[in-house]
Design an enzyme around this catalytic site. Structure first.
Site, PDB file in Angstrom:
ATOM      1  N   CYS A   1       3.881   7.751 -83.561  1.00 15.49           N
ATOM      2  CA  CYS A   1       4.617   8.778 -84.319  1.00 15.49           C
ATOM      3  C   CYS A   1       3.939   9.027 -85.665  1.00 15.49           C
ATOM      4  O   CYS A   1       2.822   9.515 -85.718  1.00 15.49           O
ATOM      5  CB  CYS A   1       6.076   8.348 -84.502  1.00 15.49           C
ATOM      6  SG  CYS A   1       6.930   7.888 -82.988  1.00 15.49           S
TER       7      CYS A   1
ATOM      8  N   ASP B   1       9.290  16.397 -75.982  1.00 17.49           N
ATOM      9  CA  ASP B   1       8.877  16.025 -77.337  1.00 17.49           C
ATOM     10  C   ASP B   1       8.732  17.283 -78.185  1.00 17.49           C
ATOM     11  O   ASP B   1       7.755  18.020 -78.067  1.00 17.49           O
ATOM     12  CB  ASP B   1       7.549  15.269 -77.290  1.00 17.49           C
ATOM     13  CG  ASP B   1       7.186  14.613 -78.613  1.00 17.49           C
ATOM     14  OD1 ASP B   1       7.749  15.013 -79.640  1.00 17.49           O
ATOM     15  OD2 ASP B   1       6.330  13.706 -78.609  1.00 17.49           O
TER      16      ASP B   1
ATOM     17  N   HIS C   1      10.080  11.628 -77.074  1.00 20.79           N
ATOM     18  CA  HIS C   1       9.341  11.158 -78.242  1.00 20.79           C
ATOM     19  C   HIS C   1       9.802   9.746 -78.635  1.00 20.79           C
ATOM     20  O   HIS C   1      10.996   9.476 -78.706  1.00 20.79           O
ATOM     21  CB  HIS C   1       9.582  12.114 -79.414  1.00 20.79           C
ATOM     22  CG  HIS C   1       8.832  11.758 -80.652  1.00 20.79           C
ATOM     23  ND1 HIS C   1       7.544  12.193 -80.902  1.00 20.79           N
ATOM     24  CD2 HIS C   1       9.176  10.996 -81.714  1.00 20.79           C
ATOM     25  CE1 HIS C   1       7.141  11.716 -82.059  1.00 20.79           C
ATOM     26  NE2 HIS C   1       8.103  10.981 -82.574  1.00 20.79           N
TER      27      HIS C   1
END
Length: 255
Positions: A142, A187, A219
Site C-alpha cells: 500500500c 481496488d 486492496h
C-alpha cells in the site's frame, strides 16, 4: 499517476495469529525498526529485504511477514515510515480523515509526505547495508509501495509491491531494476486502468516486470487478509510466494 491516493480501505483488515520472533530497534536513535534474522544455517549472506509497510506501520502482521521473509534466508528490516504516528487497524476516531493525516499527522505537526518519508527510507537503506547486505530487495505494501519504486536510485536492486498507492507514473518509469506487483481484483486505489497503464510504463523501462492479479480479494489482501476466508488466505499466501520467487530469481541471480 500509476496508482491513486490511499483511502479508508488502507487500514481495514484482520490480525494474523502468531508471536513475532525478531527484535525492535531504533535507527539513528530516532527511527523505529523491526529486524528479523534468518535461522542459523539458512541465511543468504549479503542479501536482505527492506520492508516498507502500509499505514499501520510496525505491527503484528508486518512483524510476522518479516519473520517469514527471514525464514526464507533474507535478513529483513521493517521501517516505521510515520515517525511514531501510524494509523491503527480498524480504528478511526471521530473526524479522522486519512488525507489530513497524510498531510499533517495526528497532531497536526507530523506530516507523512515525501519530504518526511524519503529520509526515513534512506536511513533504513543505510542501516540494512550496515548489517552486511550488499544486494538489497524491497517490499512495499500500500503506502510503502511508492517508496520502493522511488528508491531504486538509493540502493534498492529488486522490488516487490502489493496493491500500491500514491505511485506516480514518472516514478514507475524511472525504476532501476526488476519489479513485481501483486494486485487485487477489487481496488479503487490500483484499479484496472492504473494497472494497465503501469504495464505499458513497465514494458517501456526494459526492466524485468511481473503483474499478478488475484480474484476475489480487495486492496490490502497481501498483508491484512482474513485467513479464515479461503480465497483471501490463498491470495495472501501466493502473493508472499510471488515475492520470494522474485527475489530468489533476481536478487540471488549471481549465486
Amino acid at each position: 499517476m500509476a496508482s491513486n491516493p490511499p483511502a479508508r480501505c488502507c487500514s481495514l483488515g484482520s490480525l494474523f495469529e502468531g508471536k513475532p520472533t525478531g527484535k525492535l530497534t531504533k535507527i539513528d536513535n530516532k527511527i523505529d525498526a523491526y529486524v528479523a534474522t534468518p535461522p542459523e544455517g539458512k541465511a543468504h549472506n549479503g542479501y536482505g529485504i527492506l520492508y516498507l509497510p502500509d499505514v499501520i506501520g510496525i505491527w503484528q502482521n508486518s512483524q510476522l511477514m518479516a519473520d517469514l521473509f527471514a525464514e526464507q534466508g533474507y535478513v529483513t528490516v521493517v521501517l516505521d515510515l510515520f515517525n511514531g504516528d501510524p494509523v491503527k487497524l480498524n480504528d478511526k476516531p471521530a473526524g479522522f480523515d486519512i488525507m489530513t493525516w497524510l498531510k499533517e499527522g495526528t497532531d497536526g505537526n507530523n506530516p507523512h509526505t515525501v519530504p518526511y518519508v524519503d529520509p526515513i527510507v534512506e536511513a533504513g537503506i543505510k542501516y540494512i547495508k550496515g548489517l552486511g547486505v550488499t544486494k538489497l530487495g524491497a517490499v512495499g505494501y500500500c503506502f510503502g509501495a511508492k517508496y520502493v519504486v522511488r528508491h531504486y536510485k538509493n540502493g534498492i536492486d529488486v522490488g516487490f509491491v502489493a496493491h500500491p498507492s500514491f505511485v506516480e507514473e514518472d516514478e514507475l518509469a524511472a525504476i532501476g531494476g526488476p519489479l513485481s506487483i501483486a494486485a487485487a481484483e477489487t481496488d479503487s486505489i490500483f484499479p484496472s486502468d492504473k494497472r494497465h497503464k503501469s504495464e505499458v510504463i513497465l514494458k517501456a523501462t526494459k526492466k524485468p516486470y511481473q503483474i499478478n492479479l488475484f480474484s476475489g480479494v480487495e486492496h490490502g489482501f497481501a498483508v491484512r487478509a482474513d485467513l479464515k476466508v479461503k480465497v483471501q488466505r490463498f491470495a495472501r499466501e501466493q502473493a508472499f510466494l510471488q515475492a520470494v520467487a522474485w527475489f530468489d530469481n533476481y536478487l540471488l541471480e549471481d549465486q
